[in-house]
Design a protein around this motif. Structure first.
Motif, mmCIF file in Angstrom:
data_model
loop_
_atom_site.group_PDB
_atom_site.id
_atom_site.type_symbol
_atom_site.label_atom_id
_atom_site.label_comp_id
_atom_site.label_asym_id
_atom_site.label_seq_id
_atom_site.Cartn_x
_atom_site.Cartn_y
_atom_site.Cartn_z
ATOM 1 N N SER A 1 -38.450 -40.741 -10.969
ATOM 2 C CA SER A 1 -37.787 -40.889 -9.842
ATOM 3 C C SER A 1 -36.375 -40.582 -10.018
ATOM 4 C CB SER A 1 -38.029 -42.518 -9.118
ATOM 5 O OG SER A 1 -37.001 -43.339 -10.110
ATOM 6 N N GLN A 2 -35.582 -40.494 -8.964
ATOM 7 C CA GLN A 2 -34.203 -39.952 -9.351
ATOM 8 C C GLN A 2 -33.525 -41.085 -9.913
ATOM 9 O OE1 GLN A 2 -32.835 -37.259 -7.442
ATOM 10 N NE2 GLN A 2 -30.670 -37.566 -8.020
ATOM 11 N N GLU A 3 -33.710 -42.304 -9.790
ATOM 12 C CA GLU A 3 -32.918 -43.421 -10.334
ATOM 13 C C GLU A 3 -33.307 -43.429 -11.732
ATOM 14 O OE1 GLU A 3 -31.679 -47.997 -10.077
ATOM 15 O OE2 GLU A 3 -33.029 -47.012 -8.535
ATOM 16 N N SER A 4 -34.682 -43.186 -12.189
ATOM 17 C CA SER A 4 -35.456 -43.248 -13.522
ATOM 18 C C SER A 4 -34.719 -41.971 -14.200
ATOM 19 C CB SER A 4 -36.787 -43.052 -13.371
ATOM 20 O OG SER A 4 -37.295 -44.181 -12.805
ATOM 21 N N SER A 5 -34.778 -40.780 -13.434
ATOM 22 C CA SER A 5 -33.894 -39.623 -14.183
ATOM 23 C C SER A 5 -32.533 -40.041 -14.753
ATOM 24 C CB SER A 5 -34.078 -38.342 -13.175
ATOM 25 O OG SER A 5 -35.374 -38.099 -13.093
#
Length: 339
Positions: free
Chosen positions: A127-131
């Motif tokens: 996900s964007q946040e995970s990235s």
């Protein structure tokens, strides 16, 4: 001994980096699904931790444990299945908590080996946040941590993540190399020939299919259904479109795989028209597909291929699956007699 077939350039690069002590802290292995990215990652992890004078030896306890998934310093990060997820639902993205878990693991030294190796499967699913969380770790990875991101499409990774990784492409493998590798494993010649053609250059897929009979059984059921639908009228084709639409709702990749089979069928017919059957995919259905191709003109086959490609593109662009597949089924030529 790396024992990697058809990826000499990547093996040479990794081997030289290890031998010259010029390792990167993060790598992206990208290439088509089934081409052997996971095997390359595991073999690299073996090379990093093997105790032999010429790693990876493939024979020591360390190499064996890494390959079997039982080494504490080789950590895999994957999409959570419904069984693994706390809420009982399969995940469409790799979540923040999963990345936080590997951040904690990266803060600790290796338990047994020389390096901790973090293998992130389907890295495009971050996900964007995970990235962004992963990016912080890649900026300060620690000297004994190696991150390997596996993806079929590197363009789906954040540019900032890409910029901090060594990018290595795994390519399709020649059919004859896949066949020879299967024969060396003791596979019967006829089955090795079939799997090498069905693989489309994906050696990882071929090796898995060689050991898992369900893969060929499912392929046979899908292919025979395709041949049946070719000879059916609108009502049956609408029912088939509904089935594939329902499959798409449950598993996008499985539905796309069915469309790929349709594509291979018409491509095989095109090759038969051109007297190039040696390049066919479905060599075990050559006679049936020859009869089908004999009833169609080149224009019919080319239009069918174009329409399948168009439908696949529309599905990836979030078109209505039911409507898209119904239109496709109605556009495909009818081959009723002789099949």
């Amino acid at each position: 001994m790396w024992r990697i077939i058809g990826q000499d350039k990547v093996v040479s690069f990794l081997g030289n980096s290890l031998g010259q002590d010029k390792l990167c802290h993060a790598y992206v292995f990208y290439g088509p699904s089934g081409v052997g990215k996971q095997r390359m990652a595991l073999t690299f992890a073996q090379a990093l931790n093997c105790q032999a004078s010429q790693p990876p030896c493939q024979e020591c306890l360390v190499c064996e444990r890494i390959l079997s998934g039982n080494h504490p310093d080789i950590i895999h990060l994957e999409l959570l299945s419904a069984e693994d997820a706390s809420d009982g639902k399969a995940k469409a993205e790799i979540g923040v908590k999963q990345v936080e878990d590997i951040q904690r693991a990266a803060s600790l030294p290796p338990f047994e080996g020389k390096y901790k190796v973090f293998i992130i499967h389907h890295a495009e699913k971050l996900s964007q946040e995970s990235s962004n969380r992963l990016l912080k770790t890649l900026e300060e990875p620690g000297s004994l941590n190696i991150f390997i991101l596996l993806t079929a499409d590197k363009s789906l990774l954040l540019p900032t993540v890409i910029s901090r990784c060594q990018i290595l492409e795994l390519r399709y493998v020649e059919i004859n190399l896949i066949r020879d590798a299967l024969l060396e494993q003791g596979l019967a010649e006829e089955k090795a020939e079939l799997l090498s053609h069905l693989s489309h250059g994906r050696i990882g897929w071929a090796m898995e299919a060689a050991s898992n009979p369900e893969i060929l059984e499912e392929r046979k059921a899908n292919l025979e259904k395709i041949i049946l639908v070719l000879g059916q009228d609108e009502e049956e084709r609408f029912d088939y479109a509904s089935d594939i639409s329902n499959l798409f709702a449950q598993n996008h990749m499985a539905a796309e795989a069915v469309l790929d089979m349709w594509l291979a069928v018409f491509r095989d017919m095109l090759l038969l028209k051109a007297d190039a059957s040696q390049n066919m995919t479905n060599i075990d259905y050559k006679d049936i597909l020859y009869m089908a191709s004999d009833k169609l003109g080149l224009a019919d086959i080319r239009i069918a291929i174009d329409n399948i490609l168009k439908a696949r593109s529309q599905l990836r662009a979030n078109a209505n699956p039911r409507l898209c597949l119904e239109v496709l089924m109605l556009s495909l030529p009818l081959v009723k007699e002789g099949l």
